[in-house]
Design an enzyme around this catalytic site. Structure first.
Site, PDB file in Angstrom:
ATOM      1  N   GLY A  94      47.590  40.453  38.849  1.00 14.21           N
ATOM      2  CA  GLY A  94      47.654  39.769  39.780  1.00 14.21           C
ATOM      3  C   GLY A  94      46.706  38.863  40.060  1.00 14.21           C
ATOM      4  N   CYS A  95      45.656  38.818  39.521  1.00 13.28           N
ATOM      5  CA  CYS A  95      44.430  37.782  39.389  1.00 13.28           C
ATOM      6  C   CYS A  95      44.482  36.736  38.278  1.00 13.28           C
ATOM      7  CB  CYS A  95      43.197  38.603  39.342  1.00 13.28           C
ATOM      8  SG  CYS A  95      42.912  39.901  40.583  1.00 13.28           S
ATOM      9  N   ALA A  96      44.190  35.759  38.716  1.00  3.96           N
ATOM     10  CA  ALA A  96      44.501  34.587  37.783  1.00  3.96           C
ATOM     11  C   ALA A  96      43.258  34.571  36.806  1.00  3.96           C
ATOM     12  CB  ALA A  96      44.046  32.985  38.563  1.00  3.96           C
TER      13      ALA A  96
END
Length: 136
Positions: free
Chosen positions: A49-51
């Protein structure tokens, strides 16, 4: 409920009126953090869920929560450092009761992070809460 280290960064932010200075301060906090050992950068510690690439390695010892982390993005390393100030050293049962959104709002981060960074920050907080909840 915030830890003394977190209160210190809140005070620093009150002193730093310009957001660019605050942004640099967050990055400096990340630079000051020891890197996570490569052996701990595994799928089990990776935060989805993190770029950017993010790893969190939580521990509960004698009922006290702490974690280390790392990222390939400097601002995210800084956000990890800020979260460590917020959570490290808390009794594990208190971790899930921390109003992370409210505490981080004191820094004004919500207004200055991109949507992707905000989503990543929420993902990190959820991982911390999940792990702590497993030890309560």
């Amino acid at each position: 409920m915030a830890q003394p280290d977190f209160e210190e960064i809140v005070e620093d932010f009150e002193f730093l009126e310009d957001w660019e200075d605050r942004y640099r301060h967050v990055i400096e906090q990340g630079r000051a953090m020891d890197p996570l050992e490569d052996a701990l950068k595994v799928p089990a510690t990776k935060v989805d869920g993190c770029a950017s690439q993010v790893w969190l390695h939580p521990r509960v010892e004698a009922g006290v929560f702490s974690f280390d982390g790392d990222s390939d993005a400097m601002i995210v390393r800084g956000l990890i450092a800020v979260l460590r100030m917020l959570y490290n050293g808390l009794p594990v049962g208190d971790v899930v009761r921390v109003d992370a959104g409210g505490e981080l709002a004191r820094l004004g981060l919500n207004d200055h992070l991109s949507a992707q960074r905000s989503n990543g920050l929420r993902a990190m907080i959820e991982r911390i809460r999940l792990v702590a909840g497993e030890h309560v």
